[in-house]
Each structure stands twice: as C-alpha cells, then as structure tokens.
Motif scaffolding. Structure first.
Motif, PDB file in Angstrom:
ATOM      1  N   MET A 460      48.311  40.634 129.089  1.00  0.00           N
ATOM      2  CA  MET A 460      47.464  41.491 128.268  1.00  0.00           C
ATOM      3  C   MET A 460      47.771  41.209 126.791  1.00  0.00           C
ATOM      4  SD  MET A 460      47.362  45.322 129.930  1.00  0.00           S
ATOM      5  CE  MET A 460      46.217  45.718 131.252  1.00  0.00           C
ATOM      6  N   ARG A 461      46.920  41.720 125.933  1.00  0.00           N
ATOM      7  CA  ARG A 461      47.219  41.723 124.507  1.00  0.00           C
ATOM      8  C   ARG A 461      46.488  42.894 123.873  1.00  0.00           C
ATOM      9  NH1 ARG A 461      44.265  35.975 123.607  1.00  0.00           N
ATOM     10  NH2 ARG A 461      42.126  36.580 124.045  1.00  0.00           N
ATOM     11  N   ARG A 462      47.077  43.398 122.809  1.00  0.00           N
ATOM     12  CA  ARG A 462      46.488  44.554 122.136  1.00  0.00           C
ATOM     13  C   ARG A 462      45.790  44.084 120.856  1.00  0.00           C
ATOM     14  NH1 ARG A 462      47.433  49.931 122.698  1.00  0.00           N
ATOM     15  NH2 ARG A 462      49.334  49.561 123.910  1.00  0.00           N
ATOM     16  N   ARG A 463      44.540  44.467 120.703  1.00  0.00           N
ATOM     17  CA  ARG A 463      43.798  44.108 119.497  1.00  0.00           C
ATOM     18  C   ARG A 463      44.208  44.997 118.328  1.00  0.00           C
ATOM     19  NH1 ARG A 463      37.653  42.081 120.205  1.00  0.00           N
ATOM     20  NH2 ARG A 463      38.057  40.343 121.636  1.00  0.00           N
ATOM     21  N   ARG A 464      43.798  44.584 117.145  1.00  0.00           N
ATOM     22  CA  ARG A 464      44.164  45.348 115.949  1.00  0.00           C
ATOM     23  C   ARG A 464      43.628  46.766 115.978  1.00  0.00           C
ATOM     24  NH1 ARG A 464      43.308  40.985 110.968  1.00  0.00           N
ATOM     25  NH2 ARG A 464      44.987  39.533 111.614  1.00  0.00           N
ATOM     26  N   ASP A 465      42.482  46.960 116.643  1.00  0.00           N
ATOM     27  CA  ASP A 465      41.920  48.312 116.721  1.00  0.00           C
ATOM     28  C   ASP A 465      42.538  49.141 117.843  1.00  0.00           C
ATOM     29  OD1 ASP A 465      40.845  47.219 118.999  1.00  0.00           O
ATOM     30  OD2 ASP A 465      38.752  47.303 118.348  1.00  0.00           O
ATOM     31  N   GLY A 466      43.558  48.579 118.527  1.00  0.00           N
ATOM     32  CA  GLY A 466      44.267  49.318 119.558  1.00  0.00           C
ATOM     33  C   GLY A 466      43.739  49.111 120.962  1.00  0.00           C
ATOM     34  N   ARG A 467      42.562  48.503 121.094  1.00  0.00           N
ATOM     35  CA  ARG A 467      42.011  48.279 122.429  1.00  0.00           C
ATOM     36  C   ARG A 467      42.784  47.186 123.169  1.00  0.00           C
ATOM     37  NH1 ARG A 467      35.773  47.195 121.818  1.00  0.00           N
ATOM     38  NH2 ARG A 467      36.576  45.924 120.088  1.00  0.00           N
ATOM     39  N   ILE A 468      42.692  47.237 124.499  1.00  0.00           N
ATOM     40  CA  ILE A 468      43.410  46.302 125.354  1.00  0.00           C
ATOM     41  C   ILE A 468      42.492  45.152 125.744  1.00  0.00           C
ATOM     42  CG2 ILE A 468      44.746  46.042 127.476  1.00  0.00           C
ATOM     43  CD1 ILE A 468      45.947  47.951 125.357  1.00  0.00           C
ATOM     44  N   ASP A 469      43.030  43.951 125.671  1.00  0.00           N
ATOM     45  CA  ASP A 469      42.261  42.762 126.007  1.00  0.00           C
ATOM     46  C   ASP A 469      43.030  41.930 127.021  1.00  0.00           C
ATOM     47  OD1 ASP A 469      40.224  40.945 125.972  1.00  0.00           O
ATOM     48  OD2 ASP A 469      40.460  40.347 123.876  1.00  0.00           O
ATOM     49  N   LEU A 470      42.321  41.070 127.713  1.00  0.00           N
ATOM     50  CA  LEU A 470      42.933  40.095 128.616  1.00  0.00           C
ATOM     51  C   LEU A 470      42.510  38.701 128.162  1.00  0.00           C
ATOM     52  CD1 LEU A 470      43.399  42.559 130.547  1.00  0.00           C
ATOM     53  CD2 LEU A 470      42.896  41.004 132.434  1.00  0.00           C
ATOM     54  N   PRO A 471      43.449  37.762 128.028  1.00  0.00           N
ATOM     55  CA  PRO A 471      43.064  36.395 127.704  1.00  0.00           C
ATOM     56  C   PRO A 471      42.284  35.787 128.855  1.00  0.00           C
ATOM     57  CG  PRO A 471      45.399  36.498 128.259  1.00  0.00           C
ATOM     58  CD  PRO A 471      44.910  37.917 128.186  1.00  0.00           C
ATOM     59  N   ASP A 472      41.385  34.859 128.534  1.00  0.00           N
ATOM     60  CA  ASP A 472      40.509  34.268 129.548  1.00  0.00           C
ATOM     61  C   ASP A 472      41.285  33.646 130.699  1.00  0.00           C
ATOM     62  OD1 ASP A 472      38.263  35.056 128.257  1.00  0.00           O
ATOM     63  OD2 ASP A 472      37.752  33.097 127.429  1.00  0.00           O
ATOM     64  N   VAL A 473      42.460  33.070 130.419  1.00  0.00           N
ATOM     65  CA  VAL A 473      43.192  32.365 131.460  1.00  0.00           C
ATOM     66  C   VAL A 473      43.609  33.307 132.590  1.00  0.00           C
ATOM     67  CG1 VAL A 473      45.534  32.602 130.530  1.00  0.00           C
ATOM     68  CG2 VAL A 473      44.876  30.498 131.775  1.00  0.00           C
ATOM     69  N   TYR A 474      43.639  34.618 132.326  1.00  0.00           N
ATOM     70  CA  TYR A 474      43.870  35.607 133.376  1.00  0.00           C
ATOM     71  C   TYR A 474      42.593  36.374 133.712  1.00  0.00           C
ATOM     72  CZ  TYR A 474      48.867  34.838 132.752  1.00  0.00           C
ATOM     73  OH  TYR A 474      50.111  34.263 132.690  1.00  0.00           O
ATOM     74  N   ARG A 475      41.817  36.693 132.697  1.00  0.00           N
ATOM     75  CA  ARG A 475      40.638  37.555 132.875  1.00  0.00           C
ATOM     76  C   ARG A 475      39.648  37.003 133.896  1.00  0.00           C
ATOM     77  NH1 ARG A 475      35.631  37.264 131.427  1.00  0.00           N
ATOM     78  NH2 ARG A 475      35.947  35.361 130.193  1.00  0.00           N
ATOM     79  N   ILE A 476      39.377  35.699 133.825  1.00  0.00           N
ATOM     80  CA  ILE A 476      38.300  35.123 134.635  1.00  0.00           C
ATOM     81  C   ILE A 476      38.570  35.277 136.124  1.00  0.00           C
ATOM     82  CG2 ILE A 476      37.085  32.989 135.183  1.00  0.00           C
ATOM     83  CD1 ILE A 476      37.748  32.085 132.261  1.00  0.00           C
ATOM     84  N   ALA A 477      39.744  34.833 136.568  1.00  0.00           N
ATOM     85  CA  ALA A 477      40.042  34.869 138.001  1.00  0.00           C
ATOM     86  C   ALA A 477      40.260  36.286 138.515  1.00  0.00           C
ATOM     87  CB  ALA A 477      41.257  34.001 138.308  1.00  0.00           C
ATOM     88  N   PHE A 478      40.659  37.196 137.631  1.00  0.00           N
ATOM     89  CA  PHE A 478      40.830  38.584 138.059  1.00  0.00           C
ATOM     90  C   PHE A 478      39.493  39.323 138.137  1.00  0.00           C
ATOM     91  CE2 PHE A 478      45.499  38.586 136.914  1.00  0.00           C
ATOM     92  CZ  PHE A 478      45.936  38.981 138.166  1.00  0.00           C
ATOM     93  N   GLY A 479      38.395  38.675 137.743  1.00  0.00           N
ATOM     94  CA  GLY A 479      37.081  39.302 137.847  1.00  0.00           C
ATOM     95  C   GLY A 479      36.819  40.347 136.792  1.00  0.00           C
TER      96      GLY A 479
END
Length: 491
Positions: A460-479
């Motif tokens: 995971m990674r946290r954006r500057r606005d505090g929201r949670i993001d997933l990098p594509d290398v994990y996001r794609i296969a996790f659906g």
C-alpha cells in the motif's frame, strides 16, 4: 554507428536474450550474465553483514556469484573493492542440499524440536567450514552443536587461530547465507534460527578481524528475527540493500541483449557503441550510455517499443510507463518483474500484433505488467499469507480510497478474525505449546497500524491527501480498480 535493427531482428534478439533471465533460482550466474548496478556496491563490501532485498532483486544471484572465484574477480574489478580479491568463501546456508556443510530444512525442524540452541548450531556450521577435526568425526548436526556447547575453550581457540592465520595470509573468511525462508516452515522458528545466525555474525564482526558473515535476507524476515542480544542495532546500522534504479533496469536489459551471441547482438553493440570486450568473452556495458544516461536509454528503448503507450504522448511514454507501473509502494521495481513483463510483452506482440511497426506493442507491454502483477501477488502470498487476506476485501473497489472505507471493508469481512485463524493454522505441532506463531502483521487488530505495515512492505501507499492507494504491481492481480488504470487480465 550501425543501421538500426529491423522489427523481427529486435524480436529475435529479445527472444534469445530474455528467456532465462527471470529465474535466478535455476539459472547459474556466469561472466556474461553478471551485471553490476551501481546501487549494489555497498552490498558487496566484505563488512556489510546484512544484505536486505525482496524477491527477485538479486540475493541468490549475488550469493552464487560470490561463491565463484571468477565472478568475484569481475565484481571486485568493476566495483573497485580490492578486498573481494582476498577472501575465502564458505557456504553457511543456501537452497542447495549440502548436508556436510550445513543442516537441511528437515534436519533443522528436528533440531528445533529437540531444543538445540540456534547459536550453537550455526557455530558448528562455522567450525565445520574451518575444518574442525572433532566435528568431522561427528556425522549428526545435533552432536556437532552439543560439542560446541561443551567445549567453549576449544571453540574460542580455534576462532583465534583461524583469525590469526587469516591476518598473516591477508585474507578474510567470508561465510554466506541465503534462502533463509526455507529454514523452517513455522515462521517463529525461522525467526529464532535467523536470530542465531545474526547473533553469531555480530560476534565474529566484533571479536575478529578476518571472519565475516554476509546474510542475504528479505526485509520482513530481518524485521521479524529475534535480535535479543547486546549491540544488535549495529547490524542494522551496517545493513545494505539491493535496490534498482530505472537506469539500472534498462542497463540490465541492454546488458542482456549485448552479451548474447549472434549477428543481431553484434549489430546492437555496434548501433549503441562503446562496448568493451573482456578476455573472458564478457562484454562490458558502456556505463555512460546504457546504465547511466537515461536519455540515451530512452532513445534505444524507443527503437524497440515505440515512443508512446498508444497513439500519442497522452497515453504515456513507453520508457517511463513500464517501470512506473511495476513499482511497488516504496518505489522499487524488481528486475525479475521487469524482465518478466518484457518477456510477456514480446510473446503477446508476436501472437496478436505481429505486423506492428515496433518489436513490442503497447498492448503487449500492458499485458506484461498484468502478468508481472499476478506473479508478484503469488510471491507475496507465499511469503506472507496475511497480506492476501488484508487486500482481498478491496477487490471490486477503486483506489485511491479513504482510510475509513478500508477499515469498514476490513470490519465487514472480519479481517481480525481471519488473521487470528491464519495464525492458529501455523501454530506449533506441540499441543502443550500455547504460543501462536506470528505469521501475520504485528498489530492485526489495529487498522491504522496494519495500513502502516502494508505501506512499509510496499503493498500500500498513502497519498498526500491521506487516501490509501495500491501500486499497479499489486492492484491489478488483486482485482482492485483505478479509473484509467491498467485493467486486470480477463480470465
């Protein structure tokens, strides 16, 4: 300069150069495959005891390379590490079965069950490497570890003698450890075994001048190791990491292409210029061009994949798009993922876009990233099963997402209960042992801390606005979706 290669010539060169480049566990390094990225220099210092790196970044590659005298010489030359030329290297542990050098996983499980102290066990491995005559007469590692415990004076005199002789010979004894995830199937026991290795490594570092350990280890295993011994923090302050910059990744690609045999590789070398042949047949990548000058690298990759990920620049530039979409949350890309994505891009292009004007089609590159994502998720699920449990509740939703939404999804899917159940499945076999194995996060019931741990792992990674993001290398296969992002592979 030479005439650029044609589309099919580039494809043939890539096809010939890439196949075995993605699996360090089965491909032995050689003088042509040895690539020396500048970011790995510190990891090769003899005094760098701990070398951290995730899957596919080169731990096993360097472990095997350091065992080979010729490859050590190449590394010493290219990194300017003179001390690498004066080492005697031994195996402390690795994936290969070497029961005379160190105990295998089955033996280790038995030794752990019998309560053999890891420190004594690894000391026996060290003394066996030094040829301790009393240990040679003992076939079982349990007996060797017991001898170490019962003969502390003789152990210390042996270490003193070996250290003194090494000083006189101006050499360093370097003991290598790799594949630590195979030490024990129960994570808590593996942590204890790793702790024993690191405790002995520090003892040699502080107590001798010429006996050193080099421990290749995943970051999560290092963080989980039981470092309950004096001065353990000195290992952390001295630790090195195997990281890859974008220039390193493309340098590896071009190194792989340029060190292949055949007419197309020869023309590629003439096209790019500055290649220096070595006496052993190895061809040295021009450092200012193919592993340091990103503008020149971009020009060469554009010859292979075209400039854009579509009809124009708004779709992204191929040179930056590929590594950016393979990057994890701590901005790292493994070379295994990078080369695997290119391999898939090539096969997709040949199957679906054979008439394309470039060797790689942008849709092939997208599918290469999708394949790399599937592989990465499989790897992290094997290494840390709890990560899959934590991310699967996000499937079908889009990122970036508010933290409150993540916490609500975890509560809805009863994640804390699932993590506890997972821990119980990995509990020790002894029914009288009430200690559960730590196979999951440090704070399974605290969502905020769970997010922080997933972020530290790069999932995971946290954006500057505090929201949670997933990098594509994990996001794609996790659906997990993203507006305008690379979609999951259609099943």
């Amino acid at each position: 300069m030479s005439t650029p290669l044609g589309v099919e010539e580039y494809r043939d060169l890539l096809s010939a150069a890439l196949p075995e480049a993605t699996d360090a566990d089965t491909a032995e390094p050689n003088v042509r495959s040895l690539f020396t990225p500048d970011t790995h220099r510190a990891a090769l210092y003899v005094d760098s005891t701990v070398v951290r790196g995730g899957r596919g970044v080169g731990k096993t590659f360097w472990y095997r390379s350091l065992l080979d005298e010729t490859l050590r010489e190449v590394a010493a030359q290219e990194y300017g590490i003179e001390r690498l030329r004066r080492v005697k290297v031994s195996r402390g542990y690795g994936a290969s079965v070497e029961p005379d050098l160190y105990p295998g996983s089955g033996t280790l499980r038995q030794l752990v069950e019998k309560g053999v102290p890891p420190y004594d066990l690894w000391y026996a491995v060290l003394l066996t490497a030094f040829g301790q005559p009393e240990l040679r007469q003992l076939r079982e590692w349990e007996d060797r570890a017991l001898w170490v415990r019962n003969n502390p004076g003789m152990v210390e005199r042996t270490i003193q003698r070996v250290d003194r002789e090494a000083q006189e010979q101006r050499v360093t004894h370097l003991v290598l450890f790799d594949a630590l995830e195979h030490l024990h199937r129960v994570r808590s026991q593996a942590d204890k075994l790793v702790g024993g290795i690191l405790e002995l490594a520090l003892a040699m570092r502080l107590g001798t001048r010429n006996i050193r350990f080099k421990v290749f280890i995943r970051p999560d295993m290092y963080d989980g190791a039981l470092l309950h011994f004096p001065d353990a923090s000195k290992l952390t302050s001295n630790a090195a990491a195997l990281t890859w910059s974008r220039a390193n990744l493309y340098g590896l690609l071009f190194h792989t292409m340029g060190n292949h045999d055949g007419e197309f590789a020869d023309r590629f070398r003439r096209l790019t210029g500055g290649w220096q042949p070595e006496a052993d047949g190895r061809r040295h990548v021009p450092p200012a061009l193919l592993s340091g000058d990103e503008q020149f690298q971009a020009e060469q990759f554009t010859q292979i994949a075209g400039p854009y990920m579509g009809s124009n620049f708004r779709k992204g530039h191929t040179f930056t798009w590929l590594p950016n979409h393979l990057m994890d949350g701590v901005e790292q890309v493994s070379p295994r993922s990078f080369l695997s994505a290119l391999q898939k891009a090539l096969s997709e292009t040949r199957d679906q876009y054979a008439g394309h004007e470039f060797a790689l089609h942008h849709e092939g590159i997208r599918r290469g990233v999708q394949r790399a994502s599937e592989t990465r998720v499989t790897e992290v699920s094997e290494d840390m099963p709890w990560v899959r449990l934590a991310i699967e509740p996000l499937a079908g939703h889009q990122v970036p997402v508010e933290q409150e939404k993540v916490e609500a999804l975890w509560e809805e899917h009863r994640l804390a209960d699932a993590l506890r159940k997972l821990a119980e499945t990995y509990a020790p076999d002894d029914p009288n042992d009430e200690t559960l194995v730590r196979t999951g996060p440090r704070h399974p019931e605290d969502p905020a801390l769970l997010i922080e741990e997933l972020s530290s792992l790069g999932v995971m990674r946290r954006r500057r606005d505090g929201r949670i993001d997933l990098p594509d290398v994990y996001r794609i296969a996790f659906g997990v979706g993203r507006k305008g992002g690379v979609p999951r592979v259609a099943s």
